[in-house]
Scaffold this motif. Structure first.
Motif, mmCIF file in Angstrom:
data_model
loop_
_atom_site.group_PDB
_atom_site.id
_atom_site.type_symbol
_atom_site.label_atom_id
_atom_site.label_comp_id
_atom_site.label_asym_id
_atom_site.label_seq_id
_atom_site.Cartn_x
_atom_site.Cartn_y
_atom_site.Cartn_z
ATOM 1 N N HIS A 211 -0.152 -0.154 14.658
ATOM 2 C CA HIS A 211 0.612 -0.488 13.426
ATOM 3 C C HIS A 211 2.241 -0.827 14.215
ATOM 4 N N SER A 212 2.864 -2.078 13.862
ATOM 5 C CA SER A 212 4.186 -2.449 13.913
ATOM 6 C C SER A 212 4.877 -1.453 12.993
ATOM 7 N N PRO A 213 6.274 -1.132 13.174
ATOM 8 C CA PRO A 213 7.222 -0.429 12.263
ATOM 9 C C PRO A 213 7.233 -1.002 10.914
ATOM 10 N N LEU A 214 6.879 -2.428 10.786
ATOM 11 C CA LEU A 214 7.043 -3.093 9.637
ATOM 12 C C LEU A 214 5.868 -3.131 8.746
ATOM 13 N N THR A 215 4.579 -2.887 9.487
ATOM 14 C CA THR A 215 3.333 -2.960 8.874
ATOM 15 C C THR A 215 2.863 -1.547 8.475
ATOM 16 N N ALA A 216 3.705 -0.443 9.200
ATOM 17 C CA ALA A 216 3.467 0.889 8.720
ATOM 18 C C ALA A 216 4.334 1.203 7.602
ATOM 19 N N ARG A 217 5.625 0.376 7.454
ATOM 20 C CA ARG A 217 6.217 0.487 6.141
ATOM 21 C C ARG A 217 5.366 0.131 5.017
ATOM 22 N N LEU A 246 5.205 -11.720 6.329
ATOM 23 C CA LEU A 246 4.440 -10.447 6.029
ATOM 24 C C LEU A 246 3.042 -10.468 6.424
ATOM 25 N N GLN A 247 2.311 -11.723 6.287
ATOM 26 C CA GLN A 247 0.924 -11.985 6.441
ATOM 27 C C GLN A 247 0.919 -12.131 8.029
ATOM 28 N N MET A 248 1.892 -12.744 8.569
ATOM 29 C CA MET A 248 1.755 -12.845 10.192
ATOM 30 C C MET A 248 1.981 -11.653 10.789
ATOM 31 N N GLN A 249 2.883 -10.771 10.220
ATOM 32 C CA GLN A 249 3.035 -9.224 10.891
ATOM 33 C C GLN A 249 1.519 -8.640 10.532
ATOM 34 N N PHE A 250 0.794 -8.811 9.588
ATOM 35 C CA PHE A 250 -0.277 -8.023 9.479
ATOM 36 C C PHE A 250 -1.601 -8.685 10.512
ATOM 37 N N GLN A 251 -1.374 -10.055 10.559
ATOM 38 C CA GLN A 251 -2.447 -10.382 11.440
ATOM 39 C C GLN A 251 -2.185 -10.280 12.801
ATOM 40 N N GLN A 252 -0.898 -10.129 13.305
ATOM 41 C CA GLN A 252 -0.737 -9.624 14.551
ATOM 42 C C GLN A 252 -0.860 -8.452 14.940
ATOM 43 N N ALA A 253 -0.606 -7.504 13.940
ATOM 44 C CA ALA A 253 -0.848 -6.092 14.085
ATOM 45 C C ALA A 253 -2.212 -5.704 13.904
ATOM 46 N N ALA A 258 -2.688 -9.208 4.598
ATOM 47 C CA ALA A 258 -2.247 -8.194 3.909
ATOM 48 C C ALA A 258 -3.153 -7.542 2.902
ATOM 49 N N GLN A 259 -3.673 -8.512 2.123
ATOM 50 C CA GLN A 259 -4.544 -8.378 1.097
ATOM 51 C C GLN A 259 -5.708 -7.516 1.551
ATOM 52 N N ALA A 260 -6.212 -8.117 2.460
ATOM 53 C CA ALA A 260 -7.413 -7.218 3.074
ATOM 54 C C ALA A 260 -7.235 -5.814 3.437
ATOM 55 N N HIS A 261 -6.158 -5.703 3.832
ATOM 56 C CA HIS A 261 -5.656 -4.216 4.321
ATOM 57 C C HIS A 261 -5.564 -3.496 2.856
ATOM 58 N N TYR A 262 -4.884 -3.954 2.164
ATOM 59 C CA TYR A 262 -4.476 -3.343 0.771
ATOM 60 C C TYR A 262 -6.039 -2.949 0.135
ATOM 61 N N LEU A 263 -6.778 -3.917 0.045
ATOM 62 C CA LEU A 263 -8.259 -3.573 -0.417
ATOM 63 C C LEU A 263 -8.992 -2.352 0.300
ATOM 64 N N ASP A 264 -8.893 -2.501 1.603
ATOM 65 C CA ASP A 264 -9.407 -1.412 2.298
ATOM 66 C C ASP A 264 -9.005 -0.077 2.196
ATOM 67 N N LEU A 265 -7.610 0.101 1.910
ATOM 68 C CA LEU A 265 -7.098 1.274 1.471
ATOM 69 C C LEU A 265 -7.452 1.674 0.205
ATOM 70 N N ARG A 266 -7.504 0.943 -0.878
ATOM 71 C CA ARG A 266 -7.985 1.104 -2.242
ATOM 72 C C ARG A 266 -9.344 1.516 -2.317
ATOM 73 N N LEU A 267 -10.257 0.828 -1.446
ATOM 74 C CA LEU A 267 -11.767 0.996 -1.514
ATOM 75 C C LEU A 267 -12.004 2.631 -0.625
ATOM 76 N N SER A 268 -11.108 2.685 0.563
ATOM 77 C CA SER A 268 -11.367 3.954 1.257
ATOM 78 C C SER A 268 -11.120 5.307 0.161
ATOM 79 N N GLU A 269 -9.935 4.874 -0.483
ATOM 80 C CA GLU A 269 -9.647 6.109 -1.364
ATOM 81 C C GLU A 269 -10.613 6.154 -2.534
#
Length: 319
Positions: A211-217, A246-253, A258-269
């Motif tokens: 995670h970059s500091p920004l994607t962690a935030r 923001l999308q570039m940060q998520f792709q790089q890190a 960002a949408q896919a990561h958000y959905l992963d978090l929701r479905l994991s919960e």
């Protein structure tokens, strides 16, 4: 999640004087995978070099079946630490060669690669071991392509440099036999962030998180808003970025949007709530940002290959 239907019969060879953290790094990812899947993806049995229990550096004793009695397994894990010369007996080397001939995946942790090397099982392979032993290892076994990597895979043989890389190795084995998404969910049970590139050299001072500091935030904000997901544009604005940045940060890190990561978090919960609570499925859907039960059901099945109701029925107590 596309899972292999096969339960991996696993022999876990524990040697005297291995450290407790390396032992746990081998066992707990398998236990967590079983718990998360609701069934035995790994059926492991402890093995010892002799009829006596293995004694870890912490003083914990691990009883097991003597290695010569094991006839076959799908996955053989070797956890060793100190006193490797004492452990490398002719009987142990012969047992390792006999088992390797049956074709299992083999994973060696910390001092485990040294024992595989003594048995001649790493000849012509890439391999690593703990950084304290790397130079001696390379000198002793010139026929092995010794790497300073945290984790090495060469054919069906995996080697790792210590406890933390062993967790990374086990997660990669889980990803190989099941799926990267599922391995990420197992990592989440330990609050274990994405591992560094396994080919990066071992370090005595640790390595940065993926995670970059920004994607962690951004993730912290996502975790706080699972029930009412923010539009990506709003999330970017809170972080002082454009949506594109923001999308570039998520792709790089993280290699995803960002949408896919958000959905992963929701479905994991959602999966955790299904497996570990008695909440009605409609409540779980609302708690993870799905306004309609039908959209929740589709997303859940697409992610995990089963319905939330079926997963709840199959859930087992922690192994």
């Amino acid at each position: 999640m596309a899972q292999s239907a096969k339960t991996l019969t696993t022999g876990l060879l524990v040697l005297d004087a291995c450290n407790t953290l390396s032992f746990a790094a081998a066992v707990d990812p398998m236990r967590a995978a079983n718990r998360l899947a609701g069934r035995k993806l790994f059926d492991w049995h402890y093995l010892t070099a002799s009829a006596q229990p293995a004694r870890l550096t912490s003083g914990i004793e691990v009883p097991g079946t003597p290695l010569p009695r094991l006839t076959t397994c799908d996955l053989l894990i070797i956890v060793a630490g100190f006193d490797l010369a004492r452990h490398s007996t002719s009987q142990l080397r012969a047992s390792l060669r006999r088992l390797a001939a049956t074709g299992p995946t083999i994973a060696a942790i910390d001092g485990g690669p040294w024992l595989l090397a003594e048995a001649g099982l790493l000849d012509g392979h890439r391999a690593t071991t703990h950084w304290e032993d790397l130079d001696a290892f390379a000198t002793r076994f010139p026929q092995i392509d010794t790497r300073r990597d945290r984790v090495c895979q060469s054919g069906r043989i995996w080697t790792s440099g210590g406890a933390s890389p062993a967790i990374e190795m086990m997660l990669q084995i889980i990803a190989t036999h099941h799926s990267p998404r599922f391995a990420g969910q197992v990592a989440g049970l330990f609050l274990y962030d994405a591992a560094p590139d396994p080919t990066r050299p071992q370090s005595r001072t640790g390595l940065p998180l993926t995670h970059s500091p920004l994607t962690a935030r951004a993730q912290r904000m996502m975790e706080q808003t699972l029930a009412t997901p923010l539009p990506i544009a709003d999330l970017a604005r809170h972080l002082g970025l454009s949506p594109r940045s923001l999308q570039m940060q998520f792709q790089q890190a993280l290699g995803m949007t960002a949408q896919a990561h958000y959905l992963d978090l929701r479905l994991s919960e959602a999966r955790r709530l299904v497996a570990e609570t008695d909440l009605p499925l409609t409540d779980i859907a609302l708690a993870t940002g799905f306004a309609a039960q039908s959209s929740f059901a589709r997303a859940f099945r697409r992610a995990f290959g089963t319905s939330a109701r079926s997963l709840r029925q199959q859930a087992v107590s922690p192994l």
